[in-house]
Design an enzyme around this catalytic site. Structure first.
Site, mmCIF file in Angstrom:
data_model
loop_
_atom_site.group_PDB
_atom_site.id
_atom_site.type_symbol
_atom_site.label_atom_id
_atom_site.label_comp_id
_atom_site.label_asym_id
_atom_site.label_seq_id
_atom_site.Cartn_x
_atom_site.Cartn_y
_atom_site.Cartn_z
ATOM 1 N N SER A 291 9.366 2.603 -0.974
ATOM 2 C CA SER A 291 8.552 3.097 -2.096
ATOM 3 C C SER A 291 8.328 2.099 -3.227
ATOM 4 C CB SER A 291 9.139 4.383 -2.681
ATOM 5 O OG SER A 291 8.854 5.443 -1.835
ATOM 6 N N ASP B 165 8.516 10.461 -3.379
ATOM 7 C CA ASP B 165 8.768 9.093 -3.834
ATOM 8 C C ASP B 165 8.699 8.980 -5.351
ATOM 9 O OD1 ASP B 165 8.666 8.779 -1.138
ATOM 10 O OD2 ASP B 165 6.844 7.565 -1.096
HETATM 11 P P1 ADP Z 1 6.016 1.076 0.194
HETATM 12 O O1 ADP Z 1 5.703 1.977 -0.956
HETATM 13 O O2 ADP Z 1 6.777 1.768 1.272
HETATM 14 O O3 ADP Z 1 6.675 -0.200 -0.194
HETATM 15 P P2 ADP Z 1 3.170 1.004 0.352
HETATM 16 O O4 ADP Z 1 2.227 0.515 1.389
HETATM 17 O O5 ADP Z 1 3.081 2.432 -0.062
HETATM 18 O O6 ADP Z 1 4.625 0.653 0.871
HETATM 19 O O7 ADP Z 1 2.999 0.149 -0.958
HETATM 20 C C1 ADP Z 1 2.985 -1.265 -0.882
HETATM 21 C C2 ADP Z 1 1.868 -1.815 -1.758
HETATM 22 O O8 ADP Z 1 2.212 -1.617 -3.153
HETATM 23 C C3 ADP Z 1 1.662 -3.291 -1.614
HETATM 24 O O9 ADP Z 1 0.810 -3.587 -0.535
HETATM 25 C C4 ADP Z 1 1.031 -3.659 -2.948
HETATM 26 O O10 ADP Z 1 -0.348 -3.325 -2.949
HETATM 27 C C5 ADP Z 1 1.729 -2.710 -3.902
HETATM 28 N N1 ADP Z 1 2.882 -3.382 -4.534
HETATM 29 C C6 ADP Z 1 4.186 -3.086 -4.372
HETATM 30 N N2 ADP Z 1 4.964 -3.910 -5.116
HETATM 31 C C7 ADP Z 1 4.128 -4.755 -5.740
HETATM 32 C C8 ADP Z 1 4.305 -5.850 -6.657
HETATM 33 N N3 ADP Z 1 5.517 -6.244 -7.037
HETATM 34 N N4 ADP Z 1 3.193 -6.472 -7.106
HETATM 35 C C9 ADP Z 1 1.973 -6.082 -6.722
HETATM 36 N N5 ADP Z 1 1.751 -5.091 -5.874
HETATM 37 C C10 ADP Z 1 2.793 -4.420 -5.386
HETATM 38 MG MG MG Z 2 4.508 3.755 -0.795
#
Ligand code: ADP
Ligand code: MG
Length: 396
Positions: free
Chosen positions: A139, A185
């Protein structure tokens, strides 16, 4: 978006002190404050949150940290230290659902959701960095949304409580980013507290902090990130969701939450479709596993939660069919090496598993999982302890 492990947890502390300085370098003035919101793992209750069911997440020490200041001209500028993309600048007219704004859609979606709910959010400059691994089922997206929502709520004195922030963050992800996730989440990131798991009823968002002090009992919860994401997962979530809704319709209830484990055998007899029957069996039995887990934790019998986790994995693997060889291998190798229990966590088809183990057996279990992955020719997994940590908060 960085490497996982102790080094990364330490990095989240570095981010706290550096983030305001980086904001100043970026935008040429000081931020009004710094906030943090964590990623999460779900202990038990999977694919239940869109069925009005029960879940039990805990916050990780890994956080998204954001330095934020208000703007009066309606514009939103966002920057992530983890994406080599520079500052993304959005005018009010750019804030339309499903606009192709890449990662910026997460914070932008929050601004949109706040405005859409009638909250006077003029604009903001945001600089953030996150230690939550992305796309590992932990998340990172909710952490980004919730940290933005909390910062703006406090800066604009909107007086929103934690539940309201979580619901707004979920709306940002559903309607603006376009991901049909449940509310777990965001609730976990907004509401968890240190040393506890969050028992959440997703029907009305009522929740309770359940003591989950692993260290005091000589236990450890490991997160095993398989580092794979099978493409199958994208359509499968929507298909499982539709199947559950069809099951509820066939049974004449609004959601599967209304069926309990006592009614389950009768409900299954009334469902002619084999696939829908197995989805219903998973959801109803996983809701029951949440209830059993709560009872065990309340009774202080934390070790007995292990077999409940493993049972939950079998249900996700065989009934809901959302596991994959890597996740199954974590569970098999860990339990064979003496772990108390293990299961996949999150949406499945890759991502992460959790393993409950005696603290002094954690190294043996970790090595066994790593060896099993090497023998199977899988990418080496990343393993780190899930220390139940605090939810979203202001840092400075
Ligand atoms: P999860 O929530 O399980 O990690 P998701 O696909 O829902 O996976 O979310 C991941 C997305 O969130 C990334 O592809 C990006 O677009 C965004 N994201 C997460 N962390 C960052 C960050 N530190 N900087 C920029 N975007 C981020
Ligand atoms: Mg997510």
């Amino acid at each position: 978006m960085t490497d996982i492990g102790q080094a990364e947890i330490a990095r989240s502390d570095i981010a706290r002190t550096d983030i305001a300085r980086d904001f100043r370098r970026l935008y040429g003035y000081a931020p009004e404050g710094v906030w943090a919101a964590p990623g999460r793992v779900n202990l038990i209750g999977e694919y239940t949150d869109f069925n009005d069911g029960f879940v039990m997440p805990l916050a990780l020490p890994h956080t998204a940290v954001a330095a934020v200041a208000r703007r009066s001209d309606g514009r939103l500028r966002v920057h992530s230290a983890d994406v080599g993309q520079g500052v993304v600048e959005l005018a009010p007219d750019d804030l339309v659902p499903r606009a192709d704004t890449g990662w910026a859609a997460y914070p932008a979606g929050v601004v949109w959701a706040l405005r859409d709910a009638g909250h006077p959010v003029a604009g903001a400059d945001v600089h953030l960095a996150s230690t939550v691994p992305t796309g590992a089922g932990l998340s990172s997206s909710a952490a980004l949304e919730v940290v933005t929502a909390l910062a703006l709520s406090e800066l604009y004195e909107l007086g929103l409580d934690r539940e309201a922030l979580a619901v707004l963050a979920q709306r940002a992800e559903n309607a603006f980013v376009g991901v049909p996730c449940g509310v777990m989440d965001q609730m976990a990131s907004a509401c968890c507290t240190e040393g506890h798991a969050l028992y959440l009823d997703t029907r009305d968002l009522s929740h309770r902090q359940v003591p989950f002090d692993l260290a005091a009992r000589g236990l450890r919860l490991l997160v095993v990130d398989t580092r794979v994401k099978h493409a199958l997962g994208d359509g499968a979530y929507a298909e499982r969701r539709a199947g559950c809704e069809a099951g509820a319709r066939a049974l004449g209830v609004r959601t599967l939450r209304e069926i309990d484990h006592v009614q389950l055998p009768d409900a299954l007899r009334r469902l002619p479709d084999r696939t829908i029957r197995s989805y219903v069996r998973h959801v109803v039995s996983d809701n029951d596993r949440v209830r059993r887990t709560i009872a065990l934790l309340d009774a202080g019998d934390v070790r007995a939660v292990g077999p409940v986790l493993t049972e939950g994995h079998a249900s996700l693997r065989d009934d809901l069919r959302v596991s994959c060889p890597e996740l199954d291998l974590v569970v098999a190798a860990a339990t064979e090496a003496g772990a108390l229990g293990a299961r996949m966590t999150g949406g499945g088809f890759g991502g992460s598993a959790i393993v409950l183990t005696e603290a002094d057996g954690a190294e043996t279990v970790t090595k066994a999982v790593e060896a099993a992955f090497a023998a199977a020719g899988f990418t080496a997994p990343r393993v780190f302890p899930a220390v139940p940590s605090a939810g979203a908060r202001r840092l400075a």
